[in-house]
Enzyme design. Structure first.
Site, PDB file in Angstrom:
ATOM      1  N   ASN A  10      28.023  67.898   9.830  1.00 51.65           N
ATOM      2  CA  ASN A  10      26.941  67.035  10.315  1.00 51.65           C
ATOM      3  C   ASN A  10      27.596  65.846  11.023  1.00 51.65           C
ATOM      4  OD1 ASN A  10      24.819  65.297  10.685  1.00 51.65           O
ATOM      5  ND2 ASN A  10      24.331  65.039   8.508  1.00 51.65           N
ATOM      6  N   LYS A  12      26.248  63.513  12.561  1.00 45.61           N
ATOM      7  CA  LYS A  12      25.389  62.317  12.512  1.00 45.61           C
ATOM      8  C   LYS A  12      25.298  61.683  13.916  1.00 45.61           C
ATOM      9  CE  LYS A  12      26.293  61.950   7.617  1.00 45.61           C
ATOM     10  NZ  LYS A  12      26.382  61.131   6.440  1.00 45.61           N
ATOM     11  N   HIS A 100      17.491  65.109   5.231  1.00 47.14           N
ATOM     12  CA  HIS A 100      18.733  64.399   4.897  1.00 47.14           C
ATOM     13  C   HIS A 100      18.367  63.031   4.308  1.00 47.14           C
ATOM     14  CE1 HIS A 100      22.546  62.319   5.287  1.00 47.14           C
ATOM     15  NE2 HIS A 100      23.115  63.504   5.407  1.00 47.14           N
ATOM     16  N   GLU A 102      19.518  60.192   4.767  1.00 51.30           N
ATOM     17  CA  GLU A 102      19.434  59.111   5.766  1.00 51.30           C
ATOM     18  C   GLU A 102      18.080  59.153   6.479  1.00 51.30           C
ATOM     19  OE1 GLU A 102      23.141  60.036   7.728  1.00 51.30           O
ATOM     20  OE2 GLU A 102      24.196  59.410   5.923  1.00 51.30           O
ATOM     21  N   GLU A 172      23.119  66.648  -1.985  1.00 55.30           N
ATOM     22  CA  GLU A 172      23.951  65.531  -1.536  1.00 55.30           C
ATOM     23  C   GLU A 172      23.598  64.279  -2.327  1.00 55.30           C
ATOM     24  OE1 GLU A 172      25.530  66.039   2.702  1.00 55.30           O
ATOM     25  OE2 GLU A 172      23.506  65.290   2.918  1.00 55.30           O
ATOM     26  N   GLY A 178      29.480  59.196   2.426  1.00 54.43           N
ATOM     27  CA  GLY A 178      30.166  58.191   3.229  1.00 54.43           C
ATOM     28  C   GLY A 178      30.859  57.122   2.411  1.00 54.43           C
ATOM     29  N   SER A 218      31.311  63.121   0.810  1.00 56.50           N
ATOM     30  CA  SER A 218      32.757  62.857   0.829  1.00 56.50           C
ATOM     31  C   SER A 218      33.608  64.109   0.587  1.00 56.50           C
ATOM     32  CB  SER A 218      33.107  61.750  -0.178  1.00 56.50           C
ATOM     33  OG  SER A 218      32.436  60.546   0.157  1.00 56.50           O
TER      34      SER A 218
HETATM   35  P1  13P Z   1      30.158  62.345   4.205  1.00 55.82           P
HETATM   36  O1  13P Z   1      30.903  63.655   4.184  1.00 55.82           O
HETATM   37  O2  13P Z   1      30.616  61.428   5.304  1.00 55.82           O
HETATM   38  O3  13P Z   1      30.129  61.705   2.848  1.00 55.82           O
HETATM   39  O4  13P Z   1      28.637  62.680   4.579  1.00 55.82           O
HETATM   40  C1  13P Z   1      27.962  63.655   3.861  1.00 55.82           C
HETATM   41  C2  13P Z   1      26.686  63.928   4.548  1.00 55.82           C
HETATM   42  O5  13P Z   1      25.770  63.130   4.543  1.00 55.82           O
HETATM   43  C3  13P Z   1      26.562  65.198   5.269  1.00 55.82           C
HETATM   44  O6  13P Z   1      25.251  65.438   5.636  1.00 55.82           O
END
Ligand code: 13P
Length: 257
Positions: A10, A12, A100, A102, A172, A178, A218
């Site tokens: 992803n 982002k 997601h 976010e 997740e 992150g 992560s």
């Molecule tokens: P990270 O791997 O940067 O922690 O992000 C995970 C994520 O949100 C994937 O959709």
């Protein structure tokens, strides 16, 4: 039948279309046929990069699936700024992430909206990756399992057992996204097993055995093998580490680590 792992990157809101072309070309070189036989791999660039990445995948015959990060649930209409599932299907998009954290936290997506998106993605012949996960406060209050259960049940409402069998759920935990803090492999396995039980209770044993459950938060080359060796972890949804072709390739190649 064993579930084939799905490793998804992803991206982002990162990389313009020139940078996206460079990354997908590098990834194409870093992965060989054996890697792409052992795992399904998808990349989820921003909307503005999709056509460029699709063109590279096509021209170089790279068997990496194209994914999107989000979509609207209507096919067309007065929804300024939105992109419809039909538009994504036309671009040969295979997987679309829905719900997601976010999107839920920053853009106010509710379980009902996530469910509408999941159904629209299926209607348009693509595979949803429905994301769920608890906050740190919910985990510390002992509410993580209930939270994830309610997201799964609501997000997949009115979807048939056959359809659930063929989609993807990404667990997740929000505190691991992150942050560099990964859930321990024991915690990741426990929650992915919980998600599988929830699917079994609501859609039956066959759906539970077939549905693929990813862990995200992560994931890196250094922890991928341990996470992926867990029986209920069928892949990874990778954010930051998917922006580096070599690091993402190491995750895909976890069987060699
Ligand atoms: P990270 O791997 O940067 O922690 O992000 C995970 C994520 O949100 C994937 O959709």
């Amino acid at each position: 039948m064993p579930r084939k792992p799905l490793i998804s990157g992803n991206w982002k809101m990162n990389l313009n279309h020139f940078e996206a072309i460079q990354l997908i070309q590098k990834l194409g070189y870093a992965l060989d046929g054996d890697d792409l036989d052992a795992c399904d791999v998808s990349v989820h660039p921003p909307f503005t990069d999709l056509r460029s990445v699709q063109t590279v995948l096509d021209a170089d015959r790279i068997p990496i699936a194209l994914g999107a990060q989000h979509c609207h649930f209507e096919t067309s209409g007065a929804f300024t700024g939105e992109v419809s599932p039909a538009m994504l299907a036309k671009l040969d998009v295979t997987y679309v992430i829905a719900g997601h954290s976010e999107r839920r936290q920053i853009f106010g997506e509710t379980d009902e909206m996530v469910n509408a998106k999941v159904r629209a993605i299926l209607t348009n012949g693509m595979t949803p990756i429905m994301a769920c996960g608890e906050t740190l406060d919910e985990r510390e209050a002992g509410e993580a399992e209930a939270r994830v259960q309610s997201q799964v049940v609501a997000g997949l409402a009115q979807i048939s057992a056959d359809q659930v069998a063929n989609l993807v759920i990404a667990y997740e935990p929000i505190w691991a996204i992150g942050t560099g803090v990964t859930a321990s492999s024991t915690d990741a396995e426990a929650m992915c097993a919980h998600v599988r039980r929830v699917v079994g209770d609501n859609w039956g044993g066959d759906a539970a055995q077939s549905v693929r459950i990813q862990y995200g938060g992560s994931v890196k080359g250094g922890n991928a093998a341990e996470l992926m060796s867990q029986p209920d972890v069928d892949g990874a949804l990778v954010g930051g580490a998917s922006l580096d072709a070599d690091e993402f390739a190491r995750i895909v190649q976890h069987r060699l680590l």
